[in-house]
Motif scaffolding. Structure first.
Motif, PDB file in Angstrom:
ATOM      1  N   GLU A   6      59.648  49.899  47.972  1.00 53.75           N
ATOM      2  CA  GLU A   6      58.974  50.224  46.959  1.00 53.75           C
ATOM      3  C   GLU A   6      57.920  51.561  47.061  1.00 53.75           C
ATOM      4  O   GLU A   6      57.494  51.762  48.041  1.00 53.75           O
ATOM      5  CB  GLU A   6      57.865  49.284  46.102  1.00 53.75           C
ATOM      6  N   GLY A   8      55.559  54.686  44.337  1.00 53.75           N
ATOM      7  CA  GLY A   8      55.433  55.049  42.968  1.00 53.75           C
ATOM      8  C   GLY A   8      53.907  54.665  42.492  1.00 53.75           C
ATOM      9  O   GLY A   8      53.438  55.011  41.604  1.00 53.75           O
ATOM     10  N   ARG A  19      56.011  55.256  37.060  1.00 55.62           N
ATOM     11  CA  ARG A  19      57.334  54.899  37.302  1.00 55.62           C
ATOM     12  C   ARG A  19      57.113  54.264  38.905  1.00 55.62           C
ATOM     13  O   ARG A  19      57.108  55.266  39.703  1.00 55.62           O
ATOM     14  CB  ARG A  19      58.405  55.825  37.140  1.00 55.62           C
ATOM     15  N   SER A  21      59.400  52.812  41.928  1.00 53.82           N
ATOM     16  CA  SER A  21      61.165  52.671  42.245  1.00 53.82           C
ATOM     17  C   SER A  21      61.184  51.729  43.516  1.00 53.82           C
ATOM     18  O   SER A  21      60.057  51.261  44.180  1.00 53.82           O
ATOM     19  CB  SER A  21      61.293  54.095  42.945  1.00 53.82           C
ATOM     20  N   THR A  23      64.050  51.186  46.322  1.00 55.30           N
ATOM     21  CA  THR A  23      65.185  51.630  47.035  1.00 55.30           C
ATOM     22  C   THR A  23      65.793  50.401  47.894  1.00 55.30           C
ATOM     23  O   THR A  23      64.994  49.886  48.714  1.00 55.30           O
ATOM     24  CB  THR A  23      65.140  52.805  47.945  1.00 55.30           C
ATOM     25  N   ARG A  72      68.298  50.139  36.493  1.00 49.03           N
ATOM     26  CA  ARG A  72      68.648  50.576  37.861  1.00 49.03           C
ATOM     27  C   ARG A  72      69.913  51.332  37.994  1.00 49.03           C
ATOM     28  O   ARG A  72      70.518  51.599  36.737  1.00 49.03           O
ATOM     29  CB  ARG A  72      69.380  48.995  38.290  1.00 49.03           C
ATOM     30  N   THR A  78      68.676  51.970  43.376  1.00 46.07           N
ATOM     31  CA  THR A  78      67.560  51.995  43.258  1.00 46.07           C
ATOM     32  C   THR A  78      67.258  51.122  41.854  1.00 46.07           C
ATOM     33  O   THR A  78      67.869  51.398  40.904  1.00 46.07           O
ATOM     34  CB  THR A  78      67.201  53.364  42.988  1.00 46.07           C
ATOM     35  N   TYR A  80      64.077  50.613  39.084  1.00 46.26           N
ATOM     36  CA  TYR A  80      62.935  51.157  38.720  1.00 46.26           C
ATOM     37  C   TYR A  80      62.060  50.419  37.608  1.00 46.26           C
ATOM     38  O   TYR A  80      62.735  49.357  37.215  1.00 46.26           O
ATOM     39  CB  TYR A  80      63.559  52.316  37.808  1.00 46.26           C
ATOM     40  N   GLN A  82      59.583  51.470  34.552  1.00 46.58           N
ATOM     41  CA  GLN A  82      58.770  52.362  33.822  1.00 46.58           C
ATOM     42  C   GLN A  82      57.766  51.526  33.172  1.00 46.58           C
ATOM     43  O   GLN A  82      57.999  50.699  32.204  1.00 46.58           O
ATOM     44  CB  GLN A  82      59.800  53.121  32.864  1.00 46.58           C
ATOM     45  N   CYS A  96      59.119  44.492  44.612  1.00 47.67           N
ATOM     46  CA  CYS A  96      60.432  44.182  44.237  1.00 47.67           C
ATOM     47  C   CYS A  96      61.018  43.067  44.888  1.00 47.67           C
ATOM     48  O   CYS A  96      60.727  42.935  45.988  1.00 47.67           O
ATOM     49  CB  CYS A  96      60.962  45.716  44.656  1.00 47.67           C
TER      50      CYS A  96
END
Length: 127
Positions: A6, A8, A19, A21, A23, A72, A78, A80, A82, A96
């Motif tokens: 993760e 952000g 936001r 993220s 990965t 996604r 990735t 996301y 928001q 995540c």
């Protein structure tokens, strides 16, 4: 093995946006149901938003509906989150998570349903 990283998280003011993220690496991204969870100090880990494998149906906690959006990007592997109109109550460590395949809706939002977790990214909302 699926690795999740993760990024952000930040310190922001009420009303700001962020936001997050996540990965991923490993197997085919679209074959996994995924979710964002958060945990505040002294509280249990809770589901924030989830996206189902395959059809990509999305589900949100009542507390974030209309403010947060999960998405996604398969090309980038990735996930996301928001986050708009952030509030102090959104302050938490955000994780995540992923699990292979589809599951029933009632289980999608349970942390115990997920096999893979990232290390988390801190979101702090304060004036």
């Amino acid at each position: 093995q699926v690795l999740l990283v993760e990024s952000g998280g930040d310190l922001v003011q009420p009303g700001d946006s962020l936001r997050l993220s996540c990965t991923t690496s490993g197997r085919t991204f679209s074959q996994y149901s995924m979710g964002w969870f958060r945990q505040a100090p002294g509280k249990e880990r809770e589901s924030v938003a989830n996206i189902m494998s395959g059809d990509g149906n999305k589900y949100y906690a009542d507390s974030v509906k209309g403010r947060f959006t999960i998405s996604r990007d398969g090309a980038k592997n990735t996930l996301y989150l928001q986050m708009d109109s952030l509030e102090p109550r959104d302050t938490a460590l955000y994780f995540c998570a992923a699990r292979a395949g589809r599951i029933i809706l009632s289980a999608l939002r349970a942390p115990s349903s997920y096999d893979y977790w990232g290390q988390g990214t801190q979101v702090t909302v304060s004036s």
